[in-house]
Design an enzyme around this catalytic site. Structure first.
Site, PDB file in Angstrom:
ATOM      1  N   GLY A  49       0.871  -1.173   0.000  1.00 38.66           N
ATOM      2  CA  GLY A  49       0.000   0.000   0.000  1.00 38.66           C
ATOM      3  C   GLY A  49       0.902   1.214   0.000  1.00 38.66           C
ATOM      4  O   GLY A  49       1.795   1.322  -0.835  1.00 38.66           O
ATOM      5  N   CYS A  81       6.086  -5.338   0.278  1.00 35.84           N
ATOM      6  CA  CYS A  81       6.206  -4.012  -0.319  1.00 35.84           C
ATOM      7  C   CYS A  81       6.141  -2.915   0.752  1.00 35.84           C
ATOM      8  O   CYS A  81       7.092  -2.768   1.508  1.00 35.84           O
ATOM      9  CB  CYS A  81       5.168  -3.845  -1.428  1.00 35.84           C
ATOM     10  SG  CYS A  81       5.650  -2.591  -2.607  1.00 35.84           S
ATOM     11  N   ARG A 140       5.747   0.103  -7.688  1.00 36.86           N
ATOM     12  CA  ARG A 140       6.437   1.183  -6.945  1.00 36.86           C
ATOM     13  C   ARG A 140       7.230   0.604  -5.765  1.00 36.86           C
ATOM     14  O   ARG A 140       7.130   1.042  -4.628  1.00 36.86           O
ATOM     15  CB  ARG A 140       5.428   2.237  -6.466  1.00 36.86           C
ATOM     16  CG  ARG A 140       4.840   3.046  -7.613  1.00 36.86           C
ATOM     17  CD  ARG A 140       3.903   4.129  -7.133  1.00 36.86           C
ATOM     18  NE  ARG A 140       2.676   3.589  -6.536  1.00 36.86           N
ATOM     19  CZ  ARG A 140       1.676   3.059  -7.227  1.00 36.86           C
ATOM     20  NH1 ARG A 140       1.735   2.998  -8.548  1.00 36.86           N
ATOM     21  NH2 ARG A 140       0.617   2.592  -6.630  1.00 36.86           N
ATOM     22  N   HIS A 175       4.867  -8.495  -4.813  1.00 35.61           N
ATOM     23  CA  HIS A 175       3.496  -8.812  -4.379  1.00 35.61           C
ATOM     24  C   HIS A 175       3.099 -10.251  -4.712  1.00 35.61           C
ATOM     25  O   HIS A 175       2.409 -10.469  -5.705  1.00 35.61           O
ATOM     26  CB  HIS A 175       2.507  -7.862  -5.061  1.00 35.61           C
ATOM     27  CG  HIS A 175       2.541  -6.467  -4.547  1.00 35.61           C
ATOM     28  ND1 HIS A 175       1.699  -6.006  -3.563  1.00 35.61           N
ATOM     29  CD2 HIS A 175       3.332  -5.423  -4.871  1.00 35.61           C
ATOM     30  CE1 HIS A 175       1.956  -4.740  -3.303  1.00 35.61           C
ATOM     31  NE2 HIS A 175       2.944  -4.357  -4.089  1.00 35.61           N
ATOM     32  N   GLU A 177       0.871 -11.963  -3.473  1.00 29.15           N
ATOM     33  CA  GLU A 177      -0.591 -12.142  -3.364  1.00 29.15           C
ATOM     34  C   GLU A 177      -1.306 -11.813  -4.675  1.00 29.15           C
ATOM     35  O   GLU A 177      -2.491 -12.092  -4.813  1.00 29.15           O
ATOM     36  CB  GLU A 177      -1.141 -11.292  -2.208  1.00 29.15           C
ATOM     37  CG  GLU A 177      -1.293  -9.799  -2.472  1.00 29.15           C
ATOM     38  CD  GLU A 177       0.021  -9.014  -2.434  1.00 29.15           C
ATOM     39  OE1 GLU A 177       1.099  -9.630  -2.354  1.00 29.15           O
ATOM     40  OE2 GLU A 177      -0.045  -7.774  -2.514  1.00 29.15           O
TER      41      GLU A 177
HETATM   42  N1  GLN Z   1       5.911   2.917  -2.737  1.00 26.18           N
HETATM   43  C1  GLN Z   1       5.141   2.457  -1.618  1.00 26.18           C
HETATM   44  C2  GLN Z   1       5.722   2.979  -0.316  1.00 26.18           C
HETATM   45  O1  GLN Z   1       6.765   3.531  -0.302  1.00 26.18           O
HETATM   46  C3  GLN Z   1       5.063   0.951  -1.585  1.00 26.18           C
HETATM   47  C4  GLN Z   1       4.317   0.447  -2.775  1.00 26.18           C
HETATM   48  C5  GLN Z   1       3.567  -0.819  -2.549  1.00 26.18           C
HETATM   49  O2  GLN Z   1       3.342  -1.245  -1.426  1.00 26.18           O
HETATM   50  N2  GLN Z   1       3.091  -1.401  -3.626  1.00 26.18           N
HETATM   51  O3  GLN Z   1       5.107   2.837   0.690  1.00 26.18           O
END
Ligand code: GLN
Length: 199
Positions: A49, A81, A140, A175, A177
């Protein structure tokens, strides 16, 4: 896989996808919205997230102490992530609330702004059938910039660690999931079983 509840921290991010994956693995997943719900959990997933948002909500909800306490007691935690970022002790830039449970420094949005998301076939040490590549979805994504001696890298992408374990803690930059490949969740569920057998 039998046993108790695997919590998915449900403050922000990809909660449903992890619950679906746990279900597919035959585990009992449950969204965790309050610190007291941690007591029922045999393991916890911190989803992807936005780590700054998750961090703020953790501070607000009294989760910070509860999570640190249960982690210190040995609760297995898998961060994906943004969840990986939350588990880290340090980020390369800026300051934000972190759980700081794993001895590593992570670089957020490490693949650059222009690269929003990509997929790669990676070798993951320790999962079933480990010669078969795992299709990793990066969004990201961070990478692990540095790690202490107690942190074992399980997977690399372009020379950077993107999945690592420190005892009962597991952190992945991608990810799992979002794919049909259950092997990394199953790996985590085995960590949960191991922990139960120790206790
Ligand atoms: N770029 C997000 C962060 O720095 C992480 C991205 C993700 O969880 N898909 O929190």
């Amino acid at each position: 896989m039998s046993g108790g509840v695997i919590g998915v921290l449900a403050l922000q991010g990809a909660v449903r996808e992890h619950l679906r994956m746990l279900d597919a693995c035959g585990a009992r997943g449950r969204a965790v919205k309050r610190p007291s719900e941690l007591l029922d959990c045999e393991g916890l997933i911190i989803p992807g997230g936005e780590s700054t948002a998750i961090g703020l909500l953790i501070m607000r909800g009294g989760f910070l102490e509860a999570l640190r306490e249960t982690a210190v007691k040995g609760l297995p935690i898998f961060g994906t992530c943004a969840g990986l970022i939350m588990l880290a002790r340090r980020v390369t830039e800026g300051s934000q609330p972190l759980l700081g449970l794993m001895d590593m420094t992570v670089r957020r949005n490490a693949y650059g702004r222009q690269v929003d998301s990509f997929e790669a076939d990676l070798r993951v040490r320790g999962i079933e059938d480990e010669e078969r590549p795992f299709r990793a979805v990066f969004i990201r994504a961070p990478w692990i910039e540095e790690m202490g001696e107690g942190v074992e890298p399980l997977c690399f992408h372009q020379g950077r660690a993107v999945l690592a374990r420190q005892g009962h803690l597991l952190a992945g930059a991608f990810h799992p999931e979002l794919t049909d490949d259950r092997r990394i969740h199953r790996y985590f569920l085995r960590m949960v079983e191991e922990r139960k057998n120790e206790a």
